[in-house]
Design a protein around this motif. Structure first.
Motif, PDB file in Angstrom:
ATOM      1  N   THR A  57       8.652  -5.190  13.614  1.00  0.00           N
ATOM      2  CA  THR A  57       7.560  -4.372  14.146  1.00  0.00           C
ATOM      3  C   THR A  57       8.047  -3.476  15.276  1.00  0.00           C
ATOM      4  OG1 THR A  57       5.982  -6.116  13.568  1.00  0.00           O
ATOM      5  CG2 THR A  57       5.262  -4.460  15.158  1.00  0.00           C
ATOM      6  N   GLN A  58       8.887  -4.012  16.138  1.00  0.00           N
ATOM      7  CA  GLN A  58       9.414  -3.209  17.240  1.00  0.00           C
ATOM      8  C   GLN A  58      10.220  -2.024  16.728  1.00  0.00           C
ATOM      9  OE1 GLN A  58      12.230  -5.265  19.742  1.00  0.00           O
ATOM     10  NE2 GLN A  58      11.854  -3.910  21.486  1.00  0.00           N
ATOM     11  N   GLU A  59      11.073  -2.260  15.745  1.00  0.00           N
ATOM     12  CA  GLU A  59      11.876  -1.173  15.195  1.00  0.00           C
ATOM     13  C   GLU A  59      10.999  -0.128  14.521  1.00  0.00           C
ATOM     14  OE1 GLU A  59      14.602  -3.100  12.615  1.00  0.00           O
ATOM     15  OE2 GLU A  59      15.905  -3.844  14.227  1.00  0.00           O
ATOM     16  N   ALA A  60       9.969  -0.565  13.798  1.00  0.00           N
ATOM     17  CA  ALA A  60       9.090   0.391  13.106  1.00  0.00           C
ATOM     18  C   ALA A  60       8.319   1.252  14.101  1.00  0.00           C
ATOM     19  CB  ALA A  60       8.123  -0.362  12.189  1.00  0.00           C
TER      20      ALA A  60
ATOM     21  N   ASP B 276       5.462  10.594  16.055  1.00  0.00           N
ATOM     22  CA  ASP B 276       4.007  10.523  16.148  1.00  0.00           C
ATOM     23  C   ASP B 276       3.647   9.927  17.506  1.00  0.00           C
ATOM     24  OD1 ASP B 276       1.321  10.400  15.785  1.00  0.00           O
ATOM     25  OD2 ASP B 276       1.352   9.041  14.065  1.00  0.00           O
ATOM     26  N   ALA B 277       3.212  10.780  18.427  1.00  0.00           N
ATOM     27  CA  ALA B 277       2.929  10.317  19.791  1.00  0.00           C
ATOM     28  C   ALA B 277       1.738   9.372  19.838  1.00  0.00           C
ATOM     29  CB  ALA B 277       2.683  11.520  20.699  1.00  0.00           C
ATOM     30  N   SER B 278       0.877   9.410  18.830  1.00  0.00           N
ATOM     31  CA  SER B 278      -0.288   8.533  18.839  1.00  0.00           C
ATOM     32  C   SER B 278       0.083   7.065  18.704  1.00  0.00           C
ATOM     33  CB  SER B 278      -1.244   8.919  17.708  1.00  0.00           C
ATOM     34  OG  SER B 278      -0.623   8.778  16.447  1.00  0.00           O
ATOM     35  N   LEU B 279       1.317   6.780  18.288  1.00  0.00           N
ATOM     36  CA  LEU B 279       1.758   5.390  18.173  1.00  0.00           C
ATOM     37  C   LEU B 279       2.121   4.778  19.524  1.00  0.00           C
ATOM     38  CD1 LEU B 279       4.017   5.478  14.970  1.00  0.00           C
ATOM     39  CD2 LEU B 279       1.680   4.627  15.202  1.00  0.00           C
ATOM     40  N   SER B 280       2.073   5.570  20.585  1.00  0.00           N
ATOM     41  CA  SER B 280       2.411   5.031  21.905  1.00  0.00           C
ATOM     42  C   SER B 280       1.423   3.938  22.311  1.00  0.00           C
ATOM     43  CB  SER B 280       2.418   6.148  22.936  1.00  0.00           C
ATOM     44  OG  SER B 280       1.161   6.812  22.968  1.00  0.00           O
ATOM     45  N   GLU B 281       0.153   4.104  21.954  1.00  0.00           N
ATOM     46  CA  GLU B 281      -0.834   3.063  22.259  1.00  0.00           C
ATOM     47  C   GLU B 281      -0.535   1.791  21.471  1.00  0.00           C
ATOM     48  OE1 GLU B 281      -5.710   2.426  22.272  1.00  0.00           O
ATOM     49  OE2 GLU B 281      -4.816   4.353  21.720  1.00  0.00           O
ATOM     50  N   SER B 282      -0.144   1.956  20.203  1.00  0.00           N
ATOM     51  CA  SER B 282       0.239   0.790  19.403  1.00  0.00           C
ATOM     52  C   SER B 282       1.466   0.104  19.981  1.00  0.00           C
ATOM     53  CB  SER B 282       0.502   1.216  17.959  1.00  0.00           C
ATOM     54  OG  SER B 282      -0.650   1.805  17.384  1.00  0.00           O
TER      55      SER B 282
ATOM     56  N   SER C  47       0.263  -6.462  11.136  1.00  0.00           N
ATOM     57  CA  SER C  47      -0.796  -5.455  11.050  1.00  0.00           C
ATOM     58  C   SER C  47      -0.369  -4.155  11.717  1.00  0.00           C
ATOM     59  CB  SER C  47      -2.077  -5.994  11.704  1.00  0.00           C
ATOM     60  OG  SER C  47      -2.544  -7.149  11.019  1.00  0.00           O
ATOM     61  N   LEU C  48       0.232  -4.250  12.895  1.00  0.00           N
ATOM     62  CA  LEU C  48       0.716  -3.048  13.569  1.00  0.00           C
ATOM     63  C   LEU C  48       1.821  -2.375  12.764  1.00  0.00           C
ATOM     64  CD1 LEU C  48       0.886  -4.185  17.310  1.00  0.00           C
ATOM     65  CD2 LEU C  48      -0.664  -2.500  16.328  1.00  0.00           C
ATOM     66  N   ARG C  49       2.718  -3.168  12.216  1.00  0.00           N
ATOM     67  CA  ARG C  49       3.859  -2.606  11.485  1.00  0.00           C
ATOM     68  C   ARG C  49       3.398  -1.866  10.239  1.00  0.00           C
ATOM     69  NH1 ARG C  49       6.255  -6.952  11.069  1.00  0.00           N
ATOM     70  NH2 ARG C  49       5.935  -7.599   8.914  1.00  0.00           N
ATOM     71  N   TRP C  50       2.533  -2.470   9.447  1.00  0.00           N
ATOM     72  CA  TRP C  50       2.119  -1.827   8.208  1.00  0.00           C
ATOM     73  C   TRP C  50       1.169  -0.670   8.456  1.00  0.00           C
ATOM     74  CZ3 TRP C  50       4.617  -1.990   3.969  1.00  0.00           C
ATOM     75  CH2 TRP C  50       5.389  -3.105   3.654  1.00  0.00           C
ATOM     76  N   ALA C  51       0.383  -0.747   9.546  1.00  0.00           N
ATOM     77  CA  ALA C  51      -0.476   0.391   9.883  1.00  0.00           C
ATOM     78  C   ALA C  51       0.371   1.612  10.244  1.00  0.00           C
ATOM     79  CB  ALA C  51      -1.398   0.024  11.040  1.00  0.00           C
ATOM     80  N   ALA C  52       1.451   1.387  11.003  1.00  0.00           N
ATOM     81  CA  ALA C  52       2.344   2.497  11.362  1.00  0.00           C
ATOM     82  C   ALA C  52       3.030   3.056  10.115  1.00  0.00           C
ATOM     83  CB  ALA C  52       3.375   2.029  12.376  1.00  0.00           C
ATOM     84  N   ARG C  53       3.435   2.194   9.206  1.00  0.00           N
ATOM     85  CA  ARG C  53       4.093   2.662   7.989  1.00  0.00           C
ATOM     86  C   ARG C  53       3.122   3.405   7.084  1.00  0.00           C
ATOM     87  NH1 ARG C  53       7.709  -2.761   6.552  1.00  0.00           N
ATOM     88  NH2 ARG C  53       9.290  -2.476   8.212  1.00  0.00           N
ATOM     89  N   ASP C  54       1.891   2.893   6.960  1.00  0.00           N
ATOM     90  CA  ASP C  54       0.887   3.591   6.139  1.00  0.00           C
ATOM     91  C   ASP C  54       0.566   4.961   6.717  1.00  0.00           C
ATOM     92  OD1 ASP C  54       0.823   1.412   4.487  1.00  0.00           O
ATOM     93  OD2 ASP C  54      -0.988   0.543   5.373  1.00  0.00           O
TER      94      ASP C  54
END
Length: 238
Positions: free
Chosen positions: A78-81, A89-95, A145-152
């Motif tokens: 998850t950390q690597e993803a 994608d700057a919006s992933l900073s919150e994730s 959940s975080l990892r697959w949401a970022a990938r999707d």
């Protein structure tokens, strides 16, 4: 002369300070690289040991090793993803911030599992295993959940970009094949042009059959450019 000596002295001091600054930066970068290498090597050794314990040992020790291995594998993936996606994608900073908070619980659980591996009272450890499994599943599920949401999200962006690119390519391909689309007016004009060219060829053929023109050239004033113009009468000699 004193001014020259003063300037040279200042330049010498400036070069010395610059050399010290560069040396400190290089040493710091080298130290960070060594620390990173050592940390990665230590992590690889620990995970290899855990994998060997999870497959080679049975009972409480094997289950603890499996829990630690599952926890560390999910958190690292998850950390690597997230770190790879936040650069685009700057919006992933919150994730990523949420994952940092989750990592605190993950490290606490990993430390607890590591201590229990050295606990001699196996009966007590066995009684704690159901709760430890539940905590591990909750943390790994959140990380997943975080990892697959970022990938999707990344895949959806890629699909949208591909769809827009396909549309542009279809438009360009249609523009390149513009001759395949014939408008009625364009077809009529083309037919008229073709008939005109056919008439010209026929008149040329008849002129060839009649033979070469006379040596005496025609009076250019007698030639009419348009059908409504009158012919010029030839001049007469008295």
């Amino acid at each position: 002369m004193e001014a020259v000596i003063l300037i040279l002295g200042l330049l010498f001091v400036a070069f010395m300070a610059l050399g010290v600054y560069v040396s400190v930066k290089v040493i710091g970068a080298a130290k960070r690289g060594v620390d990173r290498t050592i940390t990665q090597a230590r992590r690889t050794v620990e995970e290899t040991t855990l994998r060997a314990k999870s497959y080679g040992q049975v009972g409480v020790a094997g289950e603890l090793a499996q829990l630690r291995l599952s926890l560390r594998t999910s958190m690292r993936a998850t950390q690597e993803a997230l770190q790879a996606g936040v650069a685009e994608d700057a919006s992933l900073s919150e994730s990523l911030g949420l994952f940092e908070r989750l990592s605190v619980h993950g490290r606490e659980l990993d430390d607890e599992l590591k201590r229990l591996e050295r606990e001699p009272d196996r009966a007590t450890v066995a009684s704690l295993l159901p709760g430890l499994k539940q905590r591990t599943e909750r943390i790994t599920h959140s990380a997943q959940s975080l990892r697959w949401a970022a990938r999707d999200r990344a895949r959806q962006f890629a699909d949208d970009d591909l769809a827009a690119l396909n549309t542009q390519i279809d438009v360009e391909a249609g523009a390149l094949r513009h001759w395949t689309v014939e408008e009625p007016s364009a077809g009529a004009g083309a037919g008229a042009s073709a008939d005109g060219r056919g008439g010209e060829r026929a008149r040329g053929a008849r002129a060839g059959e009649e033979g070469p023109e006379a040596l005496t050239s025609r009076d250019p004033r007698a030639q009419t450019g348009y059908p409504w113009q009158k012919a010029v009468r030839p001049e007469t000699t008295n």
